[in-house]
Design a protein around this motif. Structure first.
Motif, PDB file in Angstrom:
ATOM      1  N   TRP A  10     -15.668  -3.279   1.571  1.00 46.71           N
ATOM      2  CA  TRP A  10     -15.191  -3.567   0.226  1.00 46.71           C
ATOM      3  C   TRP A  10     -16.144  -3.038  -0.833  1.00 46.71           C
ATOM      4  O   TRP A  10     -15.720  -2.589  -1.902  1.00 46.71           O
ATOM      5  CB  TRP A  10     -15.005  -5.083   0.048  1.00 46.71           C
ATOM      6  CG  TRP A  10     -16.307  -5.837   0.099  1.00 46.71           C
ATOM      7  CD1 TRP A  10     -16.917  -6.353   1.187  1.00 46.71           C
ATOM      8  CD2 TRP A  10     -17.149  -6.141  -1.010  1.00 46.71           C
ATOM      9  NE1 TRP A  10     -18.104  -6.950   0.832  1.00 46.71           N
ATOM     10  CE2 TRP A  10     -18.264  -6.845  -0.508  1.00 46.71           C
ATOM     11  CE3 TRP A  10     -17.084  -5.888  -2.380  1.00 46.71           C
ATOM     12  CZ2 TRP A  10     -19.299  -7.302  -1.335  1.00 46.71           C
ATOM     13  CZ3 TRP A  10     -18.103  -6.335  -3.204  1.00 46.71           C
ATOM     14  CH2 TRP A  10     -19.197  -7.036  -2.666  1.00 46.71           C
ATOM     15  N   LEU A  12       0.850  -1.182   0.000  1.00 50.60           N
ATOM     16  CA  LEU A  12       0.000   0.000   0.000  1.00 50.60           C
ATOM     17  C   LEU A  12       0.889   1.236   0.000  1.00 50.60           C
ATOM     18  O   LEU A  12       1.848   1.318   0.766  1.00 50.60           O
ATOM     19  CB  LEU A  12      -0.902   0.013   1.238  1.00 50.60           C
ATOM     20  CG  LEU A  12      -1.833  -1.176   1.407  1.00 50.60           C
ATOM     21  CD1 LEU A  12      -2.611  -1.064   2.709  1.00 50.60           C
ATOM     22  CD2 LEU A  12      -2.789  -1.291   0.232  1.00 50.60           C
ATOM     23  N   SER A  28      -8.676  -7.959   6.066  1.00 50.02           N
ATOM     24  CA  SER A  28      -9.257  -9.020   5.241  1.00 50.02           C
ATOM     25  C   SER A  28     -10.585  -9.551   5.763  1.00 50.02           C
ATOM     26  O   SER A  28     -11.203 -10.393   5.119  1.00 50.02           O
ATOM     27  CB  SER A  28      -8.262 -10.176   5.098  1.00 50.02           C
ATOM     28  OG  SER A  28      -7.903 -10.666   6.373  1.00 50.02           O
ATOM     29  N   ARG A  83     -13.631   4.733  -2.203  1.00 54.03           N
ATOM     30  CA  ARG A  83     -12.734   3.770  -2.839  1.00 54.03           C
ATOM     31  C   ARG A  83     -13.118   3.581  -4.294  1.00 54.03           C
ATOM     32  O   ARG A  83     -14.284   3.723  -4.669  1.00 54.03           O
ATOM     33  CB  ARG A  83     -12.756   2.438  -2.103  1.00 54.03           C
ATOM     34  CG  ARG A  83     -14.077   1.689  -2.127  1.00 54.03           C
ATOM     35  CD  ARG A  83     -14.044   0.529  -1.141  1.00 54.03           C
ATOM     36  NE  ARG A  83     -12.995  -0.440  -1.469  1.00 54.03           N
ATOM     37  CZ  ARG A  83     -12.537  -1.346  -0.608  1.00 54.03           C
ATOM     38  NH1 ARG A  83     -13.008  -1.391   0.632  1.00 54.03           N
ATOM     39  NH2 ARG A  83     -11.607  -2.197  -0.977  1.00 54.03           N
ATOM     40  N   TYR A 131     -11.277  -6.267   0.451  1.00 55.93           N
ATOM     41  CA  TYR A 131     -10.796  -5.862   1.755  1.00 55.93           C
ATOM     42  C   TYR A 131     -11.547  -4.656   2.294  1.00 55.93           C
ATOM     43  O   TYR A 131     -11.915  -3.755   1.553  1.00 55.93           O
ATOM     44  CB  TYR A 131      -9.307  -5.498   1.696  1.00 55.93           C
ATOM     45  CG  TYR A 131      -8.382  -6.673   1.532  1.00 55.93           C
ATOM     46  CD1 TYR A 131      -8.219  -7.280   0.300  1.00 55.93           C
ATOM     47  CD2 TYR A 131      -7.657  -7.152   2.611  1.00 55.93           C
ATOM     48  CE1 TYR A 131      -7.361  -8.357   0.152  1.00 55.93           C
ATOM     49  CE2 TYR A 131      -6.792  -8.217   2.470  1.00 55.93           C
ATOM     50  CZ  TYR A 131      -6.646  -8.820   1.233  1.00 55.93           C
ATOM     51  OH  TYR A 131      -5.805  -9.874   1.097  1.00 55.93           O
ATOM     52  N   MET A 156     -10.973  -1.269   3.985  1.00 54.97           N
ATOM     53  CA  MET A 156      -9.843  -0.351   3.983  1.00 54.97           C
ATOM     54  C   MET A 156     -10.045   0.695   5.063  1.00 54.97           C
ATOM     55  O   MET A 156     -11.156   1.168   5.292  1.00 54.97           O
ATOM     56  CB  MET A 156      -9.691   0.330   2.631  1.00 54.97           C
ATOM     57  CG  MET A 156      -9.421  -0.632   1.485  1.00 54.97           C
ATOM     58  SD  MET A 156      -7.883  -1.551   1.679  1.00 54.97           S
ATOM     59  CE  MET A 156      -6.683  -0.211   1.612  1.00 54.97           C
ATOM     60  N   ARG A 209      -1.709  -6.712  -5.155  1.00 52.19           N
ATOM     61  CA  ARG A 209      -2.844  -7.383  -4.524  1.00 52.19           C
ATOM     62  C   ARG A 209      -4.086  -6.547  -4.792  1.00 52.19           C
ATOM     63  O   ARG A 209      -4.063  -5.337  -4.616  1.00 52.19           O
ATOM     64  CB  ARG A 209      -2.602  -7.482  -3.026  1.00 52.19           C
ATOM     65  CG  ARG A 209      -3.719  -8.158  -2.234  1.00 52.19           C
ATOM     66  CD  ARG A 209      -3.401  -8.105  -0.742  1.00 52.19           C
ATOM     67  NE  ARG A 209      -2.134  -8.724  -0.432  1.00 52.19           N
ATOM     68  CZ  ARG A 209      -1.985 -10.000  -0.136  1.00 52.19           C
ATOM     69  NH1 ARG A 209      -3.027 -10.789  -0.141  1.00 52.19           N
ATOM     70  NH2 ARG A 209      -0.787 -10.489   0.145  1.00 52.19           N
ATOM     71  N   ALA A 262      -2.911   0.462  -4.029  1.00 56.29           N
ATOM     72  CA  ALA A 262      -2.441  -0.892  -3.739  1.00 56.29           C
ATOM     73  C   ALA A 262      -1.788  -1.496  -4.973  1.00 56.29           C
ATOM     74  O   ALA A 262      -2.262  -1.304  -6.095  1.00 56.29           O
ATOM     75  CB  ALA A 262      -3.598  -1.761  -3.289  1.00 56.29           C
ATOM     76  N   ASN A 273     -12.400   0.513  -6.628  1.00 55.99           N
ATOM     77  CA  ASN A 273     -11.805  -0.821  -6.717  1.00 55.99           C
ATOM     78  C   ASN A 273     -11.186  -1.079  -8.085  1.00 55.99           C
ATOM     79  O   ASN A 273     -10.227  -1.842  -8.193  1.00 55.99           O
ATOM     80  CB  ASN A 273     -12.851  -1.877  -6.383  1.00 55.99           C
ATOM     81  CG  ASN A 273     -13.197  -1.896  -4.904  1.00 55.99           C
ATOM     82  OD1 ASN A 273     -12.412  -1.457  -4.048  1.00 55.99           O
ATOM     83  ND2 ASN A 273     -14.387  -2.374  -4.585  1.00 55.99           N
ATOM     84  N   ILE A 301      -7.518  -5.006  -3.811  1.00 56.71           N
ATOM     85  CA  ILE A 301      -8.103  -4.646  -2.515  1.00 56.71           C
ATOM     86  C   ILE A 301      -9.621  -4.714  -2.532  1.00 56.71           C
ATOM     87  O   ILE A 301     -10.263  -4.354  -1.556  1.00 56.71           O
ATOM     88  CB  ILE A 301      -7.669  -3.237  -2.072  1.00 56.71           C
ATOM     89  CG1 ILE A 301      -8.184  -2.180  -3.059  1.00 56.71           C
ATOM     90  CG2 ILE A 301      -6.171  -3.172  -1.901  1.00 56.71           C
ATOM     91  CD1 ILE A 301      -8.051  -0.759  -2.538  1.00 56.71           C
ATOM     92  N   ALA A 303      -5.287  -2.298   5.272  1.00 54.60           N
ATOM     93  CA  ALA A 303      -6.258  -3.229   4.710  1.00 54.60           C
ATOM     94  C   ALA A 303      -6.572  -4.321   5.718  1.00 54.60           C
ATOM     95  O   ALA A 303      -5.676  -4.839   6.398  1.00 54.60           O
ATOM     96  CB  ALA A 303      -5.719  -3.843   3.426  1.00 54.60           C
ATOM     97  N   ASN A 320      -7.937   0.193  -7.732  1.00 59.23           N
ATOM     98  CA  ASN A 320      -7.226  -0.353  -6.572  1.00 59.23           C
ATOM     99  C   ASN A 320      -6.751   0.757  -5.634  1.00 59.23           C
ATOM    100  O   ASN A 320      -5.634   0.703  -5.104  1.00 59.23           O
ATOM    101  CB  ASN A 320      -6.032  -1.191  -7.031  1.00 59.23           C
ATOM    102  CG  ASN A 320      -6.011  -2.569  -6.427  1.00 59.23           C
ATOM    103  OD1 ASN A 320      -7.025  -3.086  -5.972  1.00 59.23           O
ATOM    104  ND2 ASN A 320      -4.839  -3.180  -6.395  1.00 59.23           N
TER     105      ASN A 320
END
Length: 122
Positions: free
Chosen positions: A51, A2, A98, A70, A30, A32, A25, A22, A72, A27, A96, A75
């Motif tokens: 997420w 990150l 999970s 966010r 996830y 955040m 990976r 990110a 996505n 995100i 982040a 990312n």
């Protein structure tokens, strides 16, 4: 990994937008979060977002002034900070988590960015 960016120095009442990109990976699955640590103080939760982006949560001290969002597809997570106050001065970290929940405890977060400095002068 990150990578937080967007910090800087502003006067009270000003605005900044932090970004957390990110790499390596996705995100999208996830939760955040953004945390901050002021000199001599413990790191504290600022804001978190699920997420899907449909649920967010804020610390009382920033509610109504900060907005977490966010993208996505990019990312990336953002923290829009308006009406900044000198007490917002801190190093800001993105993280982040999970699990499906927004936790205020930093120990719940698996991955951390390196931090970006925000300084607000009066």
């Amino acid at each position: 990994q990150l990578q937080a960016s967007g910090g800087g120095s502003v006067q009270a009442g000003g605005s900044l937008r932090l970004s957390c990109a990110a790499s390596g990976r996705a995100i999208s699955s996830y939760v955040m979060g953004w945390f901050r640590q002021a000199p001599g103080k413990e790191r504290e939760f600022v804001a978190g977002i699920r997420w899907s982006g449909d649920v967010s949560y804020y610390a009382e001290s920033v509610k109504g002034r900060f907005t977490i969002s966010r993208d996505n597809a990019k990312n990336t997570v953002y923290l829009q900070m308006n009406s900044l106050k000198p007490e917002d001065t801190a190093v800001y970290y993105c993280a982040a988590n999970s699990s499906p929940n927004i936790y205020l405890d930093e120990r719940a977060y698996n991955y951390w960015g390196q931090g970006t400095q925000v300084t607000v002068s009066s």
